[in-house]
Design a protein around this motif. Structure first.
Motif, PDB file in Angstrom:
ATOM      1  N   ASP A 170      18.177 -24.149   9.509  1.00 26.40           N
ATOM      2  CA  ASP A 170      17.043 -24.313   9.535  1.00 26.40           C
ATOM      3  C   ASP A 170      16.575 -22.624   8.682  1.00 26.40           C
ATOM      4  O   ASP A 170      15.059 -22.176   7.812  1.00 26.40           O
ATOM      5  CB  ASP A 170      15.958 -23.143  10.773  1.00 26.40           C
ATOM      6  N   SER A 171      17.211 -21.958   8.175  1.00 31.86           N
ATOM      7  CA  SER A 171      17.805 -20.970   7.577  1.00 31.86           C
ATOM      8  C   SER A 171      16.836 -21.425   5.853  1.00 31.86           C
ATOM      9  O   SER A 171      16.309 -20.461   4.946  1.00 31.86           O
ATOM     10  CB  SER A 171      18.546 -19.391   7.076  1.00 31.86           C
ATOM     11  N   HIS A 172      17.287 -22.541   5.597  1.00 34.85           N
ATOM     12  CA  HIS A 172      17.167 -23.317   3.738  1.00 34.85           C
ATOM     13  C   HIS A 172      16.218 -23.887   4.073  1.00 34.85           C
ATOM     14  O   HIS A 172      15.417 -24.533   2.763  1.00 34.85           O
ATOM     15  CB  HIS A 172      18.024 -24.129   3.927  1.00 34.85           C
ATOM     16  N   ARG A 173      15.045 -24.089   5.301  1.00 39.38           N
ATOM     17  CA  ARG A 173      13.488 -24.322   4.630  1.00 39.38           C
ATOM     18  C   ARG A 173      12.417 -23.231   5.616  1.00 39.38           C
ATOM     19  O   ARG A 173      11.254 -23.310   4.448  1.00 39.38           O
ATOM     20  CB  ARG A 173      13.280 -25.543   5.078  1.00 39.38           C
ATOM     21  N   ASP A 174      12.591 -21.679   5.650  1.00 38.26           N
ATOM     22  CA  ASP A 174      11.938 -20.610   6.376  1.00 38.26           C
ATOM     23  C   ASP A 174      12.406 -19.860   6.100  1.00 38.26           C
ATOM     24  O   ASP A 174      13.178 -19.712   6.873  1.00 38.26           O
ATOM     25  CB  ASP A 174      12.313 -21.159   7.585  1.00 38.26           C
ATOM     26  N   GLU A 175      11.966 -19.261   4.779  1.00 38.42           N
ATOM     27  CA  GLU A 175      12.400 -17.858   4.830  1.00 38.42           C
ATOM     28  C   GLU A 175      11.913 -16.338   5.396  1.00 38.42           C
ATOM     29  O   GLU A 175      12.658 -16.171   5.917  1.00 38.42           O
ATOM     30  CB  GLU A 175      11.676 -17.052   3.264  1.00 38.42           C
ATOM     31  N   LEU A 176      10.858 -17.299   6.269  1.00 38.75           N
ATOM     32  CA  LEU A 176      10.707 -16.012   7.316  1.00 38.75           C
ATOM     33  C   LEU A 176      11.764 -15.611   8.051  1.00 38.75           C
ATOM     34  O   LEU A 176      12.455 -14.697   8.793  1.00 38.75           O
ATOM     35  CB  LEU A 176       8.903 -15.859   7.797  1.00 38.75           C
ATOM     36  N   PHE A 177      12.266 -16.364   8.214  1.00 32.43           N
ATOM     37  CA  PHE A 177      13.403 -17.376   9.560  1.00 32.43           C
ATOM     38  C   PHE A 177      14.815 -16.880   9.285  1.00 32.43           C
ATOM     39  O   PHE A 177      15.088 -16.064   9.517  1.00 32.43           O
ATOM     40  CB  PHE A 177      13.039 -18.191   9.871  1.00 32.43           C
ATOM     41  N   ARG A 178      14.822 -16.952   7.705  1.00 38.20           N
ATOM     42  CA  ARG A 178      16.204 -16.483   7.125  1.00 38.20           C
ATOM     43  C   ARG A 178      16.295 -15.085   7.194  1.00 38.20           C
ATOM     44  O   ARG A 178      17.616 -13.711   7.112  1.00 38.20           O
ATOM     45  CB  ARG A 178      15.902 -16.698   5.589  1.00 38.20           C
ATOM     46  N   ALA A 179      15.423 -14.357   6.441  1.00 40.48           N
ATOM     47  CA  ALA A 179      14.808 -12.764   7.012  1.00 40.48           C
ATOM     48  C   ALA A 179      14.700 -12.436   8.322  1.00 40.48           C
ATOM     49  O   ALA A 179      15.563 -11.220   9.013  1.00 40.48           O
ATOM     50  CB  ALA A 179      13.593 -12.245   6.314  1.00 40.48           C
ATOM     51  N   ASP A 180      14.863 -12.783   9.252  1.00 44.33           N
ATOM     52  CA  ASP A 180      14.404 -12.619  10.903  1.00 44.33           C
ATOM     53  C   ASP A 180      16.114 -12.759  11.202  1.00 44.33           C
ATOM     54  O   ASP A 180      16.237 -11.574  11.534  1.00 44.33           O
ATOM     55  CB  ASP A 180      14.059 -13.232  11.737  1.00 44.33           C
ATOM     56  N   ILE A 181      16.849 -13.325  10.548  1.00 43.18           N
ATOM     57  CA  ILE A 181      18.333 -13.614  11.233  1.00 43.18           C
ATOM     58  C   ILE A 181      19.190 -12.465  10.877  1.00 43.18           C
ATOM     59  O   ILE A 181      20.201 -11.764  11.471  1.00 43.18           O
ATOM     60  CB  ILE A 181      18.316 -15.512  11.307  1.00 43.18           C
ATOM     61  N   ALA A 182      18.817 -12.165   9.438  1.00 42.46           N
ATOM     62  CA  ALA A 182      19.578 -10.911   8.976  1.00 42.46           C
ATOM     63  C   ALA A 182      19.243  -9.542   9.325  1.00 42.46           C
ATOM     64  O   ALA A 182      19.933  -9.405   9.114  1.00 42.46           O
ATOM     65  CB  ALA A 182      19.476 -11.649   7.244  1.00 42.46           C
ATOM     66  N   ALA A 183      17.960  -9.657   9.670  1.00 49.55           N
ATOM     67  CA  ALA A 183      17.396  -8.378  10.074  1.00 49.55           C
ATOM     68  C   ALA A 183      17.952  -8.100  11.776  1.00 49.55           C
ATOM     69  O   ALA A 183      18.445  -6.787  11.679  1.00 49.55           O
ATOM     70  CB  ALA A 183      15.681  -8.225  10.101  1.00 49.55           C
ATOM     71  N   PHE A 184      18.002  -9.320  12.755  1.00 49.17           N
ATOM     72  CA  PHE A 184      18.779  -9.530  13.095  1.00 49.17           C
ATOM     73  C   PHE A 184      20.325  -9.449  13.799  1.00 49.17           C
ATOM     74  O   PHE A 184      20.914  -7.948  14.115  1.00 49.17           O
ATOM     75  CB  PHE A 184      18.245 -10.215  14.814  1.00 49.17           C
ATOM     76  N   PHE A 185      21.058  -9.224  12.841  1.00 52.99           N
ATOM     77  CA  PHE A 185      22.785  -8.939  12.737  1.00 52.99           C
ATOM     78  C   PHE A 185      22.630  -7.572  11.776  1.00 52.99           C
ATOM     79  O   PHE A 185      23.769  -6.886  13.062  1.00 52.99           O
ATOM     80  CB  PHE A 185      23.464 -10.247  11.902  1.00 52.99           C
ATOM     81  N   GLU A 186      21.621  -7.766  11.242  1.00 53.99           N
ATOM     82  CA  GLU A 186      22.238  -6.070  10.149  1.00 53.99           C
ATOM     83  C   GLU A 186      21.337  -5.046  11.555  1.00 53.99           C
ATOM     84  O   GLU A 186      22.473  -3.294  12.214  1.00 53.99           O
ATOM     85  CB  GLU A 186      21.074  -5.628   9.743  1.00 53.99           C
ATOM     86  N   LYS A 187      20.425  -5.368  12.372  1.00 54.94           N
ATOM     87  CA  LYS A 187      20.110  -3.920  14.023  1.00 54.94           C
ATOM     88  C   LYS A 187      21.438  -3.658  14.864  1.00 54.94           C
ATOM     89  O   LYS A 187      21.450  -2.609  15.653  1.00 54.94           O
ATOM     90  CB  LYS A 187      18.777  -4.434  14.603  1.00 54.94           C
ATOM     91  N   THR A 188      22.248  -5.335  14.797  1.00 53.98           N
ATOM     92  CA  THR A 188      22.987  -5.959  15.797  1.00 53.98           C
ATOM     93  C   THR A 188      24.373  -4.964  15.586  1.00 53.98           C
ATOM     94  O   THR A 188      24.842  -4.100  16.420  1.00 53.98           O
ATOM     95  CB  THR A 188      23.319  -7.155  16.185  1.00 53.98           C
ATOM     96  N   GLN A 189      24.790  -5.356  14.682  1.00 50.55           N
ATOM     97  CA  GLN A 189      26.223  -4.210  13.852  1.00 50.55           C
ATOM     98  C   GLN A 189      25.580  -2.804  14.308  1.00 50.55           C
ATOM     99  O   GLN A 189      27.163  -2.214  14.070  1.00 50.55           O
ATOM    100  CB  GLN A 189      25.966  -5.052  12.052  1.00 50.55           C
ATOM    101  N   ARG A 190      24.636  -2.156  13.836  1.00 52.31           N
ATOM    102  CA  ARG A 190      24.762  -0.692  14.287  1.00 52.31           C
ATOM    103  C   ARG A 190      24.959  -0.870  15.269  1.00 52.31           C
ATOM    104  O   ARG A 190      25.377   0.499  14.883  1.00 52.31           O
ATOM    105  CB  ARG A 190      22.968  -0.273  13.925  1.00 52.31           C
ATOM    106  N   VAL A 191      24.875  -0.877  16.075  1.00 55.74           N
ATOM    107  CA  VAL A 191      25.554  -0.434  17.791  1.00 55.74           C
ATOM    108  C   VAL A 191      26.552  -1.838  18.143  1.00 55.74           C
ATOM    109  O   VAL A 191      27.074  -1.175  18.871  1.00 55.74           O
ATOM    110  CB  VAL A 191      23.935  -0.871  18.130  1.00 55.74           C
ATOM    111  N   ASN A 192      26.807  -2.628  17.159  1.00 55.28           N
ATOM    112  CA  ASN A 192      27.560  -3.294  18.001  1.00 55.28           C
ATOM    113  C   ASN A 192      28.484  -3.944  16.660  1.00 55.28           C
ATOM    114  O   ASN A 192      28.571  -5.187  15.694  1.00 55.28           O
ATOM    115  CB  ASN A 192      27.437  -4.734  18.770  1.00 55.28           C
ATOM    116  N   PRO A 193      29.393  -3.077  15.610  1.00 58.73           N
ATOM    117  CA  PRO A 193      29.891  -2.832  14.061  1.00 58.73           C
ATOM    118  C   PRO A 193      30.746  -4.488  14.284  1.00 58.73           C
ATOM    119  O   PRO A 193      30.999  -4.854  13.096  1.00 58.73           O
ATOM    120  CB  PRO A 193      30.709  -1.825  14.444  1.00 58.73           C
ATOM    121  N   ASP A 194      31.304  -5.068  15.755  1.00 59.75           N
ATOM    122  CA  ASP A 194      32.138  -6.081  15.778  1.00 59.75           C
ATOM    123  C   ASP A 194      31.788  -7.214  15.427  1.00 59.75           C
ATOM    124  O   ASP A 194      32.284  -7.885  16.302  1.00 59.75           O
ATOM    125  CB  ASP A 194      33.968  -5.802  16.576  1.00 59.75           C
TER     126      ASP A 194
END
Lengths: 293, 165
Positions: A170-194
């Motif tokens: 879905d990230s190929h048809r919805d830019e907002l969704f793409r940004a959302d899941i990228a931001a979520f991954f970044e936030k998760t990586q901060r508390v869970n680097p692996d």
């Protein structure tokens, strides 16, 4: 004796399917290595029949092979029966590995559980569901974690995740969704680097195709345990629909010049022709169904 | 008696691979026809119960069942059109699928009402009620199946909210 319209339509339908069968060649996939690891390609968010998917496990396995996938997770909503059926089918014969899974579906979160043995109760907070998944030896991946879901808001919950979808069809048809899941991954990586970067198609019964987004796994052994261990250790890359990998930069570097083969469509013209012929055959059956000779 | 149910099963079995994987093989055709034959089995059970229940029937039961399945033309045609459209789209068009389903639903209501009048011998009012009950049953059962396989009714309400906002 003159054949009826219905008989001609049936012949066209079967003829189309026969042409499609003859044109359907699935080349062998070469095993790839990067450093000390085997590189496998996976899609861990696939729905199947019976349930909310179109293809039954035996058909799904061929489709996974055409999609250039070495492993798939069959993850129907809130049931694991289809996934276990797929794993059973996979254990009997050659082809891509199919792992039992479930998309744990709660109004506050969706979670991919892969490598489980029984269904996980969806009527509980995400942390509780992850506890059940881990107790069964499986891995838990945040599915399409966009802003509409709040089940993973706590850092303590994010810390329990084995992976999160960083590439999703879905990230190929919805830019907002793409940004959302990228931001979520970044936030998760901060508390869970692996945390593992996962790419998924979320294939049900319509395009985009299975494996549109995919996951590269760096495994020590090409088995179910090897796949689950790679996800637990975060040795994955999420690959988007354009074939661009994202995730741990050292793994991108390790991948280097290794390019796993993607979807294989050896005879697109014959595939389309057989599909069109079958469609006209089915249409003819509808038109001539009631005609008496 | 089973000619039309088999044709309906074959049409569904053809549409599923075209829509899902934009490909047709004998294996896919057989697997999809068998997998989705439950749709025909449910319809056959409903038809047998209804036709057996109505005493004013004007034709023998096997012929009535055959005519009942003739009423599947609107949904068969709709499925074929949707398969052709969706197979050429890059993304799932669930909203298009749901919105366009109103057409075969309305068409089927007319066909069912005519079936009730001409085959079952009911009056106009009775035919209207039976057609309404048929639509309610088919859509109710359809949504229940979708909700069951999608993880709960909240998934349906969420999809509709997204569709209309």
């Amino acid at each position: 004796m003159k054949p009826s319209g219905r008989a001609i339509a049936a012949a066209v339908l079967v003829g189309g399917a026969a042409i499609g069968t003859l044109a359907d060649r699935i080349p062998e996939r070469a095993a790839l290595r990067a450093g000390e690891y085997w590189v496998l390609t996976g899609d861990f968010h696939v729905h199947a029949f019976p349930g909310d998917g179109a293809l039954a496990p035996w058909a799904l396995r061929f489709e996974a092979a055409r999609g250039g996938l070495d492993v798939i997770g069959v993850t129907n909503h809130n049931q694991s029966l289809t996934g276990r059926l797929a794993e059973w089918v996979s254990s009997r014969g050659q082809g891509p590995l199919m792992l039992a899974g479930q998309e744990i579906t709660n109004p506050e979160y969706h979670m991919i559980a892969v490598g489980i043995e029984r269904a996980v109760d969806a009527e509980q907070p995400a942390a509780g569901a992850m506890g059940d998944v881990h107790a069964q030896g499986g891995v838990a991946v945040a599915a399409h974690p966009s802003r509409r879901f709040h089940g993973y808001d706590d850092d303590s919950t994010k810390a329990l995740l084995d992976g999160a979808e960083l590439a999703h069809a879905d990230s190929h048809r919805d830019e907002l969704f793409r940004a959302d899941i990228a931001a979520f991954f970044e936030k998760t990586q901060r508390v869970n680097p692996d945390v593992a970067a996962i790419g998924s198609s979320d294939f049900h019964a319509m395009p985009p195709a299975m494996g549109r987004c995919r996951t590269y796994l760096f495994v020590r052994e090409r088995t179910k345990q090897g796949v689950l261990e790679a996800i637990r250790s975060g040795r994955t890359l999420a690959v988007d629909g354009n074939g661009v990998p994202a995730g741990n930069p050292s793994l991108v570097q390790l991948l280097g010049a290794v390019h796993p083969v993607g979807r294989i469509d050896p005879s697109p013209a014959w595939r389309r022709f057989s599909m069109a012929l079958s469609w006209f055959g089915a249409f003819g059956l509808v038109v001539f169904a009631g005609r008496r000779r | 008696m089973l000619r039309r149910p088999v044709i309906v099963a074959l049409v569904i079995g053809s549409v599923v691979p075209i829509m899902a994987v934009q490909r047709m093989t004998l294996g896919l055709l057989v697997a999809s026809t068998i997998s989705f034959s439950f749709v025909c089995i449910i319809q056959l059970a409903v038809a047998t119960a209804l036709i057996g229940f109505v005493r004013s029937r004007r034709v023998p039961a096997p012929r009535a069942i055959d005519l009942w399945f003739a009423g599947h033309v609107p949904y068969s045609a709709w499925l074929l059109v949707m398969a052709a459209v969706i197979a050429n789209l890059p993304f799932a068009a669930l909203d298009l699928l749901i919105a366009s389903a109103v057409i075969p639903a309305a068409w089927t209501a007319v066909v069912v009402a005519a079936f009730c009048r001409n085959v079952l011998g009911t009056g106009r009012a009775g035919a209207r009620w039976l057609a309404f009950a048929h639509i309610a049953a088919i859509w109710g059962l359809g949504f229940e199946l979708v909700a069951l396989s999608a993880g709960g009714w909240f998934q349906i309400t969420r999809s509709f909210t997204q569709l209309f906002t």
